[in-house]
Scaffold this active site. Structure first.
Site, PDB file in Angstrom:
ATOM      1  N   PRO A  93      34.630  33.030  42.383  1.00  8.58           N
ATOM      2  CA  PRO A  93      33.358  32.491  41.886  1.00  8.58           C
ATOM      3  C   PRO A  93      33.509  31.873  40.499  1.00  8.58           C
ATOM      4  O   PRO A  93      34.148  32.474  39.637  1.00  8.58           O
ATOM      5  CB  PRO A  93      32.445  33.727  41.809  1.00  8.58           C
ATOM      6  CG  PRO A  93      33.153  34.826  42.490  1.00  8.58           C
ATOM      7  CD  PRO A  93      34.605  34.479  42.570  1.00  8.58           C
ATOM      8  N   SER A  96      33.165  33.696  36.680  1.00  8.55           N
ATOM      9  CA  SER A  96      33.246  35.141  36.904  1.00  8.55           C
ATOM     10  C   SER A  96      34.335  35.799  36.070  1.00  8.55           C
ATOM     11  O   SER A  96      34.580  36.994  36.184  1.00  8.55           O
ATOM     12  CB  SER A  96      33.523  35.422  38.389  1.00  8.55           C
ATOM     13  OG  SER A  96      34.779  34.865  38.746  1.00  8.55           O
ATOM     14  N   GLY A  97      35.037  35.005  35.238  1.00  9.00           N
ATOM     15  CA  GLY A  97      36.108  35.555  34.409  1.00  9.00           C
ATOM     16  C   GLY A  97      37.361  35.840  35.204  1.00  9.00           C
ATOM     17  O   GLY A  97      38.209  36.608  34.767  1.00  9.00           O
ATOM     18  N   LEU A  98      37.489  35.196  36.353  1.00 11.02           N
ATOM     19  CA  LEU A  98      38.667  35.460  37.184  1.00 11.02           C
ATOM     20  C   LEU A  98      39.554  34.213  37.312  1.00 11.02           C
ATOM     21  O   LEU A  98      40.372  34.117  38.226  1.00 11.02           O
ATOM     22  CB  LEU A  98      38.234  35.975  38.567  1.00 11.02           C
ATOM     23  CG  LEU A  98      37.448  37.295  38.540  1.00 11.02           C
ATOM     24  CD1 LEU A  98      36.950  37.668  39.930  1.00 11.02           C
ATOM     25  CD2 LEU A  98      38.306  38.433  37.969  1.00 11.02           C
ATOM     26  N   SER A 100      38.800  30.920  37.778  1.00 14.18           N
ATOM     27  CA  SER A 100      38.500  29.937  38.821  1.00 14.18           C
ATOM     28  C   SER A 100      38.933  28.520  38.412  1.00 14.18           C
ATOM     29  O   SER A 100      39.581  27.809  39.182  1.00 14.18           O
ATOM     30  CB  SER A 100      37.001  30.005  39.118  1.00 14.18           C
ATOM     31  OG  SER A 100      36.507  28.773  39.497  1.00 14.18           O
ATOM     32  N   SER A 101      38.589  28.109  37.179  1.00 18.95           N
ATOM     33  CA  SER A 101      38.887  26.718  36.804  1.00 18.95           C
ATOM     34  C   SER A 101      40.398  26.497  36.694  1.00 18.95           C
ATOM     35  O   SER A 101      40.900  25.450  37.095  1.00 18.95           O
ATOM     36  CB  SER A 101      38.175  26.326  35.508  1.00 18.95           C
ATOM     37  OG  SER A 101      38.672  27.078  34.430  1.00 18.95           O
ATOM     38  N   ALA A 103      42.739  28.044  38.412  1.00 14.29           N
ATOM     39  CA  ALA A 103      43.299  28.009  39.770  1.00 14.29           C
ATOM     40  C   ALA A 103      43.046  26.635  40.408  1.00 14.29           C
ATOM     41  O   ALA A 103      43.945  26.052  41.015  1.00 14.29           O
ATOM     42  CB  ALA A 103      42.683  29.121  40.621  1.00 14.29           C
ATOM     43  N   ASP A 144      45.651  31.479  31.393  1.00 14.24           N
ATOM     44  CA  ASP A 144      45.069  31.333  32.739  1.00 14.24           C
ATOM     45  C   ASP A 144      45.954  30.442  33.607  1.00 14.24           C
ATOM     46  O   ASP A 144      46.234  30.749  34.763  1.00 14.24           O
ATOM     47  CB  ASP A 144      43.693  30.650  32.677  1.00 14.24           C
ATOM     48  CG  ASP A 144      42.621  31.537  32.104  1.00 14.24           C
ATOM     49  OD1 ASP A 144      42.957  32.459  31.352  1.00 14.24           O
ATOM     50  OD2 ASP A 144      41.440  31.297  32.410  1.00 14.24           O
TER      51      ASP A 144
HETATM   52  O1  PMV Z   1      37.969  31.833  31.142  1.00 17.27           O
HETATM   53  P1  PMV Z   1      38.278  33.274  31.413  1.00 17.27           P
HETATM   54  O2  PMV Z   1      37.104  34.167  31.439  1.00 17.27           O
HETATM   55  O3  PMV Z   1      39.171  33.394  32.611  1.00 17.27           O
HETATM   56  O4  PMV Z   1      39.110  33.852  30.133  1.00 17.27           O
HETATM   57  C1  PMV Z   1      40.088  33.175  29.439  1.00 17.27           C
HETATM   58  C2  PMV Z   1      40.794  34.094  28.481  1.00 17.27           C
HETATM   59  C3  PMV Z   1      40.454  33.880  27.004  1.00 17.27           C
HETATM   60  O5  PMV Z   1      41.423  34.632  26.276  1.00 17.27           O
HETATM   61  C4  PMV Z   1      39.068  34.394  26.653  1.00 17.27           C
HETATM   62  C5  PMV Z   1      40.553  32.417  26.595  1.00 17.27           C
HETATM   63  C6  PMV Z   1      41.956  31.840  26.625  1.00 17.27           C
HETATM   64  O6  PMV Z   1      42.059  30.610  26.706  1.00 17.27           O
HETATM   65  O7  PMV Z   1      42.940  32.588  26.532  1.00 17.27           O
END
Ligand code: PMV
Length: 312
Positions: A93, A96-98, A100-101, A103, A144
């Site tokens: 989703p 959702s902090g997982l 997504s963008s 991936a 990410d």
């Molecule tokens: O965008 P998220 O929620 O998957 O988190 C990214 C991780 C952070 O450390 C908050 C930002 C980053 O670019 O490292």
């Protein structure tokens, strides 16, 4: 040109999120939820489709901007033969902090480079995916994108890059989505403000986050779950201090801590998004039943998971 499909996983962060933007080490793991991107030739008018959103490549309508930016970038390097249909199918989703963008960015970059007959090397894919991530996140650390690209468990910092953390046993995490979408860039800016207000204290927390991340990598390699769980709890305290947790995440974490878990924390940007918990090894079934009954969207992921994959 034949149809090309690439898929890439989302990720969780075990420790060091946010501080990683400011140079600390951080530990992240690819998860068992993926985004798939297919590029195929069509007769006229290139378009992108994702769920119930469809947009023409030429439209400046603010839809699927990350995918458009990556494809335009590949177009500028030559050979992305028009017209094409791009289909994005994600199990992660958005917001959702997982991851997504990231991936979607990794799968799109890989598929587009290959479709265009360009070299889809990991470095090229990373650089291209980061151009998309910068559009949506402003100042991404790169963790990410590296996680999604490489898979497995990574110890990452901006200066040292990503190092794969060897594992002697499979790790299992429960992931619970709080249901609250949020924007990473807003939270990253909030943390930057904290750093400006309390530079010395922030700096000491950032240094601790780096040490903690190296300890987490060692505990993961040793398969020392109680130690790993304890480090996750410490990490949550620091994230709370920098203002990225909130009442509903704290309640969720407290609730999970009352179950059979060794550690629980928010993961990634916070402010909503998702929470992760490390179950006691013998309590997986019990926790799984509890989570299914209690939360509308939760799942277990085993670590390690594969990174970028060609699907055809
Ligand atoms: O965008 P998220 O929620 O998957 O988190 C990214 C991780 C952070 O450390 C908050 C930002 C980053 O670019 O490292």
């Amino acid at each position: 040109m034949n149809e090309i499909t690439a898929s890439a996983p989302g990720k969780i962060i075990l420790t060091g999120e946010h501080f990683v933007v400011h140079g600390s080490h951080s530990v992240a793991a690819a998860i068992n939820k993926r985004a798939r991107v297919t590029i195929s030739p069509v007769y006229k008018d290139s378009y992108i489709i994702s769920g119930n959103v469809k947009t023409k490549m030429s439209d400046n309508d603010g839809k699927l901007v990350l995918v458009k930016a990556i494809l335009k970038n590949v177009g500028k390097q030559g050979n992305l033969v028009d017209p094409i249909a791009v289909s994005v199918d994600s199990e992660i989703p958005p917001g959702s902090g997982l991851g997504s963008s990231a991936a979607v960015a990794v799968a799109t970059s890989a598929a587009a480079l290959k479709f265009a007959g360009l070299d889809p090397s990991p470095r090229k894919i990373f650089e291209l995916a980061m151009t998309g991530e910068k559009m949506v996140h402003g100042n991404p650390s790169g963790i990410d994108v590296e996680s999604s690209l490489q898979g497995g468990l990574l110890l990452f910092s901006r200066s040292t890059g990503a190092k794969s953390v060897p594992l002697t046993r499979t790790l299992h995490f429960l992931v619970v989505y709080s249901g609250k979408q949020r924007r990473t860039s807003v939270l990253v800016n909030k943390v930057a403000l904290k750093q400006k207000l309390f530079p010395n204290f922030f700096d000491s927390l950032a240094r601790s986050a780096s040490i903690l991340s190296q300890e987490v990598a060692n505990a993961a390699t040793a398969g020392d779950l109680p130690r790993l769980g304890a480090f996750m709890n410490i990490s949550q305290a620091a994230l709370s201090w920098i203002g990225v947790s909130n009442d509903s995440l704290d309640e969720l974490i407290e609730e999970l801590a009352g179950q059979n878990v060794l550690g629980a924390k928010l993961t990634c940007a916070g402010g909503g998004g998702s929470v992760i918990a490390l179950p006691k090894p013998k309590a997986m079934d019990m926790l799984s039943k509890y989570a299914t009954k209690k939360f509308s969207w939760s799942f277990f992921t085993a670590i390690p998971q594969p990174g970028l994959r060609w699907e055809n």
